[in-house]
Design an enzyme around this catalytic site. Structure first.
Site, PDB file in Angstrom:
ATOM      1  N   LYS A 189       0.827  -1.208   0.000  1.00 37.07           N
ATOM      2  CA  LYS A 189       0.000   0.000   0.000  1.00 37.07           C
ATOM      3  C   LYS A 189       0.860   1.257   0.000  1.00 37.07           C
ATOM      4  O   LYS A 189       0.600   2.200  -0.749  1.00 37.07           O
ATOM      5  CB  LYS A 189      -0.929  -0.001   1.228  1.00 37.07           C
ATOM      6  CG  LYS A 189      -2.022  -1.060   1.136  1.00 37.07           C
ATOM      7  CD  LYS A 189      -2.817  -1.212   2.425  1.00 37.07           C
ATOM      8  CE  LYS A 189      -3.815  -2.373   2.257  1.00 37.07           C
ATOM      9  NZ  LYS A 189      -4.685  -2.569   3.419  1.00 37.07           N
ATOM     10  N   GLN A 191      -4.711  -1.223   9.763  1.00 39.09           N
ATOM     11  CA  GLN A 191      -4.691  -2.561   9.178  1.00 39.09           C
ATOM     12  C   GLN A 191      -5.267  -3.597  10.149  1.00 39.09           C
ATOM     13  O   GLN A 191      -4.934  -3.608  11.335  1.00 39.09           O
ATOM     14  CB  GLN A 191      -3.236  -2.924   8.806  1.00 39.09           C
ATOM     15  CG  GLN A 191      -3.087  -4.213   8.027  1.00 39.09           C
ATOM     16  CD  GLN A 191      -3.580  -4.131   6.586  1.00 39.09           C
ATOM     17  OE1 GLN A 191      -3.774  -3.047   6.035  1.00 39.09           O
ATOM     18  NE2 GLN A 191      -3.796  -5.277   5.965  1.00 39.09           N
ATOM     19  N   ASP A 240     -11.028   3.072   4.011  1.00 31.12           N
ATOM     20  CA  ASP A 240     -11.403   1.655   4.037  1.00 31.12           C
ATOM     21  C   ASP A 240     -12.913   1.481   3.859  1.00 31.12           C
ATOM     22  O   ASP A 240     -13.375   0.391   3.512  1.00 31.12           O
ATOM     23  CB  ASP A 240     -11.053   1.060   5.411  1.00 31.12           C
ATOM     24  CG  ASP A 240      -9.830   0.164   5.383  1.00 31.12           C
ATOM     25  OD1 ASP A 240      -9.526  -0.390   4.309  1.00 31.12           O
ATOM     26  OD2 ASP A 240      -9.208   0.020   6.445  1.00 31.12           O
TER      27      ASP A 240
HETATM   28  N1  L34 Z   1      -8.001  -2.125   7.406  1.00 31.95           N
HETATM   29  N2  L34 Z   1      -7.295  -4.258   6.877  1.00 31.95           N
HETATM   30  C1  L34 Z   1      -7.796  -3.081   6.485  1.00 31.95           C
HETATM   31  N3  L34 Z   1      -8.116  -2.816   5.193  1.00 31.95           N
HETATM   32  C2  L34 Z   1      -7.913  -3.761   4.243  1.00 31.95           C
HETATM   33  O1  L34 Z   1      -8.290  -3.517   2.988  1.00 31.95           O
HETATM   34  C3  L34 Z   1      -7.346  -4.986   4.612  1.00 31.95           C
HETATM   35  N4  L34 Z   1      -7.045  -5.983   3.704  1.00 31.95           N
HETATM   36  C4  L34 Z   1      -7.252  -7.375   4.111  1.00 31.95           C
HETATM   37  C5  L34 Z   1      -6.488  -7.567   5.421  1.00 31.95           C
HETATM   38  N5  L34 Z   1      -6.647  -6.454   6.336  1.00 31.95           N
HETATM   39  C6  L34 Z   1      -7.077  -5.223   5.957  1.00 31.95           C
HETATM   40  C7  L34 Z   1      -6.181  -5.913   2.681  1.00 31.95           C
HETATM   41  O2  L34 Z   1      -5.700  -4.879   2.273  1.00 31.95           O
HETATM   42  C8  L34 Z   1      -6.647  -8.141   2.962  1.00 31.95           C
HETATM   43  N6  L34 Z   1      -5.943  -7.153   2.167  1.00 31.95           N
HETATM   44  C9  L34 Z   1      -5.128  -7.452   1.060  1.00 31.95           C
HETATM   45  C10 L34 Z   1      -4.647  -6.483   0.193  1.00 31.95           C
HETATM   46  C11 L34 Z   1      -3.835  -6.803  -0.880  1.00 31.95           C
HETATM   47  C12 L34 Z   1      -3.462  -8.089  -1.107  1.00 31.95           C
HETATM   48  C13 L34 Z   1      -3.937  -9.072  -0.251  1.00 31.95           C
HETATM   49  C14 L34 Z   1      -4.753  -8.751   0.817  1.00 31.95           C
HETATM   50  C15 L34 Z   1      -2.565  -8.414  -2.245  1.00 31.95           C
HETATM   51  O3  L34 Z   1      -2.075  -7.550  -2.911  1.00 31.95           O
HETATM   52  N7  L34 Z   1      -2.293  -9.716  -2.488  1.00 31.95           N
HETATM   53  C16 L34 Z   1      -1.415 -10.160  -3.525  1.00 31.95           C
HETATM   54  C17 L34 Z   1      -0.498 -11.246  -2.997  1.00 31.95           C
HETATM   55  C18 L34 Z   1       0.336 -10.806  -1.839  1.00 31.95           C
HETATM   56  C19 L34 Z   1       1.172 -11.956  -1.281  1.00 31.95           C
HETATM   57  O4  L34 Z   1       1.956 -12.536  -2.045  1.00 31.95           O
HETATM   58  O5  L34 Z   1       1.014 -12.257  -0.084  1.00 31.95           O
HETATM   59  C20 L34 Z   1      -2.240 -10.736  -4.683  1.00 31.95           C
HETATM   60  O6  L34 Z   1      -1.744 -10.748  -5.796  1.00 31.95           O
HETATM   61  O7  L34 Z   1      -3.352 -11.181  -4.429  1.00 31.95           O
END
Ligand code: L34
Length: 320
Positions: A78, A122, A145
């Site tokens: 982020k 988060q 959010d």
């Molecule tokens: N307050 N907490 C708050 N806001 C959020 O919007 C989140 N979330 C969830 C967890 N806690 C939070 C996120 O941002 C989950 N989450 C999130 C965001 C991005 C990705 C995964 C979860 C992401 O970019 N995932 C990558 C893989 C990352 C890896 O390799 O671990 C993907 O390509 O899916």
């Protein structure tokens, strides 16, 4: 609500939509969240330049309490994405034993800071801190959010001046961008969480483009889950159970969106773990028409929508 903006964008970028479609080797085409998120972040960078010219640099502050390794990855992504878009991206890291009072004091400080347009705490938080109390303390105008009850309420009544939660907003944006017919479609959502399932239903059920669907929410107490999922034209899965949706549960030609983010043991990888969704990707891609991968699907879209909400928050301080 947010659907109107979504549509305006989608109709203006049909050629990039085609570019982002990558054929899968069998059955379904892939919805490439990484590629689409990149397009959106490019558009946002343009908007940020316009805001710079008006003397405003959109600022996002992410608060991370404790050392959950997955959270550290998401938070890092982020911060990086906000900086790449020309915004101020700051992460405040607090120790795992931070008290609720300390966190609330920080939130109040960020509420009062004019250079901070978006605040994100988060999740998950350590057990001594009540997430609902923290969310309630965030200024709704900075709640990028979309978790504050004021924004949740605005989402439900379809008022455009709130913030939609990033993950459901990202899913809807994908559907619009890929030209998925949502009007009158049977949209089945598996999972009733406050951050994905419930707001996803609120977005899909409202009137307008990218929505107007007939929505069903399934959850752990649903009788005969497969009977519901098999009817779905659009199946959105956010249950947090690795590969629970198998090919026999999916209608031929369905659009399948996998919100799951599960790290499972896998001895064949260097880290010994592997990221999988809630959908059995290899099986389901044989019957679906469009499917999101994990990783590279919904995750990157969540981050793009977070930046979008922050740019909006900054724009609104100018009264525009
Ligand atoms: N307050 N907490 C708050 N806001 C959020 O919007 C989140 N979330 C969830 C967890 N806690 C939070 C996120 O941002 C989950 N989450 C999130 C965001 C991005 C990705 C995964 C979860 C992401 O970019 N995932 C990558 C893989 C990352 C890896 O390799 O671990 C993907 O390509 O899916």
């Amino acid at each position: 609500m947010h659907a109107d903006t979504v549509v305006g964008r989608a109709t203006s970028t049909p050629s990039s939509a085609e570019k982002a479609v990558a054929p899968a080797s069998a059955g379904a085409s892939l919805i490439d969240g990484t590629a689409l998120a990149k397009i959106i972040r490019g558009e946002l960078a343009e908007e940020v330049r316009e805001l710079h010219a008006r003397g405003v640099t959109p600022g996002l502050t992410v608060v991370l309490v404790g050392e959950d390794p997955a959270s550290a990855v998401y938070v890092g992504a982020k911060e990086k994405a906000s900086r790449e878009a020309g915004m101020t991206g700051e992460t405040i890291r607090l120790p795992a034993d931070t008290s609720q009072a300390q966190l609330l004091a920080l939130v109040e400080q960020l509420n009062a800071d004019g250079s901070v347009h978006g605040i994100l705490v988060q999740m998950p938080l350590p057990k001594q801190i009540d997430p609902d109390t923290v969310i309630l303390h965030i200024d709704p105008k900075k709640d990028v959010d979309g978790f504050h009850p004021v924004n949740v309420g605005k989402l439900l009544i379809g008022q455009a001046d709130g913030f939609a939660p990033c993950t459901p907003a990202g899913v809807q944006r994908m559907l619009v961008h890929y030209g998925v017919e949502t009007r009158g479609a049977d949209c089945v959502i598996v999972g009733r969480s406050t951050i994905v399932g419930k707001p996803m239903a609120a977005l899909m059920v409202q009137g307008g483009a990218g929505a107007d669907a007939t929505v069903t929410i399934c959850h752990s107490r649903t009788r005969d889950l497969a009977a519901h999922t098999r009817r779905a034209d659009i199946l959105i899965v956010a249950a947090g159970r690795p590969r629970m949706i198998t090919a026999d549960m999916v209608k031929r030609g369905a659009v399948v969106i996998d919100v799951g983010m599960n790290r499972i043991a896998d001895a064949s990888t260097k880290s010994g773990t592997r990221l999988v969704g809630d959908v059995d990707f290899e099986g389901v891609r044989q019957v679906a028409s469009l499917i999101t991968p994990v990783p590279g699907g919904v995750g990157p879209m969540t981050i793009a929508m977070l930046l979008r909400n922050t740019v909006r928050a900054a724009r609104r301080t100018l009264g525009a």
